[in-house]
Design an enzyme around this catalytic site. Sequence first.
Site, PDB file in Angstrom:
ATOM      1  N   SER A 182       0.795  -1.228   0.000  1.00 22.62           N
ATOM      2  CA  SER A 182       0.000   0.000   0.000  1.00 22.62           C
ATOM      3  C   SER A 182       0.827   1.278   0.000  1.00 22.62           C
ATOM      4  CB  SER A 182      -0.969  -0.002   1.182  1.00 22.62           C
ATOM      5  OG  SER A 182      -0.286  -0.227   2.386  1.00 22.62           O
ATOM      6  N   HIS A 210      -5.505  -3.661  -2.914  1.00 18.58           N
ATOM      7  CA  HIS A 210      -5.133  -2.681  -3.952  1.00 18.58           C
ATOM      8  C   HIS A 210      -4.916  -3.324  -5.325  1.00 18.58           C
ATOM      9  CE1 HIS A 210      -4.630   0.439  -0.889  1.00 18.58           C
ATOM     10  NE2 HIS A 210      -4.023  -0.477  -0.161  1.00 18.58           N
ATOM     11  N   LYS A 233     -12.397   0.057  -1.777  1.00 19.59           N
ATOM     12  CA  LYS A 233     -11.436   0.657  -2.713  1.00 19.59           C
ATOM     13  C   LYS A 233     -11.972   0.477  -4.148  1.00 19.59           C
ATOM     14  CE  LYS A 233      -7.852  -0.341   0.699  1.00 19.59           C
ATOM     15  NZ  LYS A 233      -8.049   0.812   1.543  1.00 19.59           N
TER      16      LYS A 233
HETATM   17  C1  LIG Z   1      -3.566  -3.632   2.192  1.00 20.20           C
HETATM   18  C2  LIG Z   1      -4.767  -3.201   2.963  1.00 20.20           C
HETATM   19  N1  LIG Z   1      -5.483  -4.116   3.637  1.00 20.20           N
HETATM   20  C3  LIG Z   1      -6.570  -3.786   4.337  1.00 20.20           C
HETATM   21  C4  LIG Z   1      -7.006  -2.478   4.409  1.00 20.20           C
HETATM   22  C5  LIG Z   1      -8.212  -2.143   5.227  1.00 20.20           C
HETATM   23  O1  LIG Z   1      -9.329  -2.030   4.419  1.00 20.20           O
HETATM   24  P1  LIG Z   1     -10.583  -1.182   4.894  1.00 20.20           P
HETATM   25  O2  LIG Z   1     -10.275   0.243   4.578  1.00 20.20           O
HETATM   26  O3  LIG Z   1     -11.718  -1.760   4.117  1.00 20.20           O
HETATM   27  O4  LIG Z   1     -10.729  -1.406   6.363  1.00 20.20           O
HETATM   28  C6  LIG Z   1      -6.319  -1.492   3.717  1.00 20.20           C
HETATM   29  C7  LIG Z   1      -6.832  -0.100   3.726  1.00 20.20           C
HETATM   30  O5  LIG Z   1      -6.290   0.867   3.914  1.00 20.20           O
HETATM   31  C8  LIG Z   1      -5.161  -1.852   2.983  1.00 20.20           C
HETATM   32  O6  LIG Z   1      -4.437  -0.924   2.349  1.00 20.20           O
END
Ligand SMILES: Cc1ncc(COP(=O)(O)O)c(C=O)c1O
Length: 373
Positions: A182, A210, A233
């Site tokens: 991320s 992502h 997302k």
């Molecule tokens: C790699 C990753 N996993 C999980 C999440 C968490 O997702 P959510 O925003 O739906 O809680 C994020 C979000 O920022 C993320 O970047």
Amino acid sequence: MTGWDAWAADETARVRAAGQWRAPRDLDAAGPAGTLAPDGRPVVQFASNDYLGLTQHPKVVAAAHDALDRWGAGAGAARLIVGSRPVHTELEHALAGWKRAQSAVLFPTGFATNLGVLTTFAGPDVLVCSDELNHASIIDGTRLARADVAVYPHRDLDALEHLVTTRAAGRRAVVVTDTVFSMDGDLADVDGTLALCHDHGALLVVDEAHAVLGPDPEVDPDAPVLRVGTLSKTLGSLGGFVAGPRRLTELVVNRARSYIFTTASTPADAAAALAAVEIVRSQEGDDLRARLRRNVDQLREGHRSPIVPVPCGGEERAVAMAAALLERGLLVPAIRPPTVPPGTARLRVALSAAHSLEQVRTLRVALDELAAR
Ligand SMILES: Cc1ncc(COP(=O)(O)O)c(C=O)c1O
């Protein structure tokens, strides 16, 4: 001052002294362009995860409206009590179909999904191997599971194999990795990790939050592989899910506390995501991904994901560059330690199919100019 007041004042002073104090700033927007509080200046943001622009898609918005009219604002209870509406189950079927999996389970967020999955399968008797750049929700999930955690160097499959063959010895092992990281927007070697887990009998958990432009691995639906995703997302809504073999997802339903002891997502969120999955799997979805691909290429030819880091080195330079962009009406966040290691501060550009070519070109020109200073 009471003990707690003194403590809070100290903590506050510490964060402020490190230049890391943060507060949300309202962006009044429905798409990349909007006005930013407090002065209401017009900006185009390059920071959201709305990769295909589906938060604004008329079919997605209409589906949420219809669900509100039919079932009301909230689900009113956890899924296992009386919070499960037909739209939740329909969405789970659609998500499983999308991921070519036997079954999928919905969670209120992606964060809660990682907590739930990792605490279901990991524990003190399990070795969890986790990439050093995994998302915070994975890190917290491994901690909550009280697992024996081995963090391996970023994308280093040799180190991972060494861990699985030596430290796991005689124990069950879980390997967990983001597929698109991320903060750097780089990709895990998913096929290599799949093969390694297969060879050594490890459970693989991949976080595909992502992965809008891939990777989209071919996975044997019966293999011990769990694909975690988010609705917030690519799908433009709110929620998370895990897809995989039914014998494992049914265990999640019965074990994961962040699934069991929390209210079901709102019917409107679920309905919006369901409409979004249908779009993502259609020709229109292909067209939106092609548009996103074009935007990424416009900024950095051939980059594999919509997250494009612009290295700045020091924190001060990153902050100064973000401020200079904002002066030009371009909102790009500076990412600094402790989110990233010291010396690797960067601008983190997130692109969307909703950006126009003109908006991306304007950003590229501004970045080139600032880099030349
Ligand atoms: C790699 C990753 N996993 C999980 C999440 C968490 O997702 P959510 O925003 O739906 O809680 C994020 C979000 O920022 C993320 O970047």
